[in-house]
Design an enzyme around this catalytic site. Structure first.
Site, PDB file in Angstrom:
ATOM      1  N   HIS A   1       0.806  -1.220   0.000  1.00  0.00           N
ATOM      2  CA  HIS A   1       0.000   0.000   0.000  1.00  0.00           C
ATOM      3  C   HIS A   1       0.842   1.273   0.000  1.00  0.00           C
ATOM      4  O   HIS A   1       0.615   2.199   0.779  1.00  0.00           O
ATOM      5  CB  HIS A   1      -0.964   0.014   1.190  1.00  0.00           C
ATOM      6  CG  HIS A   1      -2.030  -1.028   1.111  1.00  0.00           C
ATOM      7  ND1 HIS A   1      -3.152  -0.986   1.910  1.00  0.00           N
ATOM      8  CD2 HIS A   1      -2.151  -2.149   0.349  1.00  0.00           C
ATOM      9  CE1 HIS A   1      -3.927  -2.026   1.640  1.00  0.00           C
ATOM     10  NE2 HIS A   1      -3.327  -2.751   0.680  1.00  0.00           N
TER      11      HIS A   1
ATOM     12  N   GLU B   1     -13.086   1.361  -5.007  1.00  0.00           N
ATOM     13  CA  GLU B   1     -13.778   2.644  -5.112  1.00  0.00           C
ATOM     14  C   GLU B   1     -13.237   3.504  -6.249  1.00  0.00           C
ATOM     15  O   GLU B   1     -12.044   3.498  -6.541  1.00  0.00           O
ATOM     16  CB  GLU B   1     -13.597   3.445  -3.812  1.00  0.00           C
ATOM     17  CG  GLU B   1     -14.134   2.777  -2.571  1.00  0.00           C
ATOM     18  CD  GLU B   1     -13.911   3.601  -1.311  1.00  0.00           C
ATOM     19  OE1 GLU B   1     -14.395   3.189  -0.234  1.00  0.00           O
ATOM     20  OE2 GLU B   1     -13.241   4.655  -1.387  1.00  0.00           O
TER      21      GLU B   1
ATOM     22  N   TYR C   1     -12.598  10.332   3.488  1.00  0.00           N
ATOM     23  CA  TYR C   1     -13.190   9.261   2.695  1.00  0.00           C
ATOM     24  C   TYR C   1     -13.430   7.983   3.493  1.00  0.00           C
ATOM     25  O   TYR C   1     -13.846   6.968   2.938  1.00  0.00           O
ATOM     26  CB  TYR C   1     -12.360   9.036   1.431  1.00  0.00           C
ATOM     27  CG  TYR C   1     -12.575  10.181   0.471  1.00  0.00           C
ATOM     28  CD1 TYR C   1     -13.468  10.092  -0.579  1.00  0.00           C
ATOM     29  CD2 TYR C   1     -11.948  11.409   0.681  1.00  0.00           C
ATOM     30  CE1 TYR C   1     -13.726  11.172  -1.411  1.00  0.00           C
ATOM     31  CE2 TYR C   1     -12.187  12.503  -0.150  1.00  0.00           C
ATOM     32  CZ  TYR C   1     -13.079  12.371  -1.186  1.00  0.00           C
ATOM     33  OH  TYR C   1     -13.340  13.451  -2.004  1.00  0.00           O
TER      34      TYR C   1
ATOM     35  N   TYR D   1     -10.558  -9.053   5.839  1.00  0.00           N
ATOM     36  CA  TYR D   1     -10.182 -10.295   5.203  1.00  0.00           C
ATOM     37  C   TYR D   1     -10.595 -11.528   6.000  1.00  0.00           C
ATOM     38  O   TYR D   1     -10.707 -12.611   5.437  1.00  0.00           O
ATOM     39  CB  TYR D   1      -8.681 -10.322   4.916  1.00  0.00           C
ATOM     40  CG  TYR D   1      -8.305  -9.371   3.808  1.00  0.00           C
ATOM     41  CD1 TYR D   1      -8.776  -9.566   2.522  1.00  0.00           C
ATOM     42  CD2 TYR D   1      -7.505  -8.263   4.045  1.00  0.00           C
ATOM     43  CE1 TYR D   1      -8.470  -8.697   1.498  1.00  0.00           C
ATOM     44  CE2 TYR D   1      -7.180  -7.387   3.032  1.00  0.00           C
ATOM     45  CZ  TYR D   1      -7.663  -7.602   1.755  1.00  0.00           C
ATOM     46  OH  TYR D   1      -7.353  -6.729   0.750  1.00  0.00           O
TER      47      TYR D   1
END
Length: 394
Positions: free
Chosen positions: A173, A265, A275, A286
């Site tokens: 990420h 998204e 957000y 998960y």
């Protein structure tokens, strides 16, 4: 909400798979003396069943991540391992113009590449990559100058402009997408949450946020969240893994990000908005445990479009060409685990799902060519790493 924090160490599934500090971390290199040949595209391409496209293979790469076009139609392509390539317009030759010292473990590597708005005079190229430093790893924004005689260019004067904060352990990420505002005055840069969840809401760091910077990598003046105690460069927060960033013709900024187990998204990025990650998501953790969905009045900005099951979104492009007039103004998204090319209808500040075409390989990047064709980069690794030129099927 705290019950989710312990899940930060849960391994990513294919729905979230994607390709990733010191002053010596970046080393320019001279052009390779012998170009590497690549397959030349067929002029008309081969029809792709179930799609409106004919496909021609332009080149093949080793785990490519991003690309951009030079004014003369040559291309810059990044490879995960740290190679920045200058590729001929027809894909038949390439040269390494810089080797970046990246941390390529997991989702790390050499990432986005874009030209400066004033490239015609400055020759500046902006790029992002993941690097290790004291205390962990993070994404870096850097730039260099394309210099040298034609046929012998290299990327010189390389400098790091911005480093994500804080550095943390882990290999996921990073995000690292770059987009200049239409007026060329501001640089928007995405920093992922680094699979740590709560940093997306942390006022003291850049993780899980969209940043608005000057072209020199400094916080832009009057960013909307500084008065609330956020870092002065923060434009919006509450994001997860932002792997696409693009302006439309009206100047609206769009970004797409990977959800957890579901809930990918497409967002309209508005100044100062939260957000929601990790407090809300249209996906689940998960381990199957619930995350509250976006809901009216919850105080968070909801996505304009979301997917469940996931598409695993890669690059994002808003089409403005003439070759596909029916798609002008639409967003195109690369699908990784879905092995697809996804089209979204944009209508002002609203969006609706369009098509999802099977491509038979993980699609990492989508770009519009100078000729109006749609160019896609396959992801490499378990997939192929080809650059494909998509034109209308006859």
């Amino acid at each position: 909400m705290l019950y989710r924090i312990a899940l930060a160490a849960v391994a990513l599934t294919a729905a979230a798979a994607c390709n990733g500090e010191d002053s010596a971390a970046v080393q320019p290199v001279a052009a390779a003396p012998t170009p590497t040949p690549s397959p030349s595209p067929s002029p008309s391409g081969t029809p792709v069943a179930g799609t409106p496209f004919a496909r021609a293979v332009v080149a093949d790469f080793d785990a490519p991540w991003a690309m951009t076009f030079l004014p003369d139609r040559r291309m810059l392509v990044t490879e995960k391992k740290g190679e920045l390539l200058l590729v001929s317009a027809d894909g038949s030759a390439r040269r390494t113009i810089a080797t970046i010292d990246v941390d390529s473990a997991g989702q790390g590597g050499l990432m986005d590449v874009v030209l400066a708005p004033d490239f015609a005079t400055s020759k500046r190229v902006y790029f992002s990559y993941s690097a290790a430093g004291q205390g962990g790893k993070g994404v870096v924004l850097a730039r260099g100058v394309l210099s040298g005689d034609a046929g012998a260019e290299r990327l010189s004067m390389i400098e790091a402009l911005y480093r994500a904060t804080p550095l943390v352990n882990g290999d996921g990420h990073y995000s690292g997408r770059i987009a200049f505002s239409p007026d060329g005055q501001y640089l928007f840069f995405t920093n992922g949450d680094r699979q740590k969840f709560t940093p997306a809401q942390d006022k003291g760091g850049s993780l899980g946020k969209v940043l608005r910077l000057t072209p020199d990598g400094k916080p832009a003046a009057n960013n909307p969240l500084a008065a609330q105690g956020f870092l002065p460069e923060v434009w919006s927060n509450g994001h997860r893994n932002l792997l696409g960033l693009a302006f439309d013709a009206q100047g609206h900024l769009w970004q797409q990000e990977m959800g957890p187990k579901g809930g990918d998204e497409l967002n309209l990025v508005l100044p100062g908005r939260d957000y929601g990650w990790p407090n809300v998501s249209n996906g689940s953790n998960y381990d199957g445990s619930d995350i509250p969905d976006h809901a009216p009045g919850d105080g968070f900005e909801a996505p304009k479009v979301w997917w469940n099951p996931v598409i695993s979104p890669g690059g994002l492009m808003v089409y403005s060409g003439e070759l596909f007039p029916q798609y002008k103004g639409d967003a195109f998204i690369g699908g990784l685990s879905s092995q697809s090319l996804v089209r979204v209808d944009l209508n002002g500040i609203n969006a609706t799902k369009g098509d999802q075409w099977s491509m038979g390989a993980r699609i990492r990047e989508v770009e519009q060519g100078p000729d109006g064709a749609i160019y896609v980069l396959e992801d490499g690794g378990d997939s192929q790493g080809r650059l494909l030129r998509l034109t209308p099927a006859s």
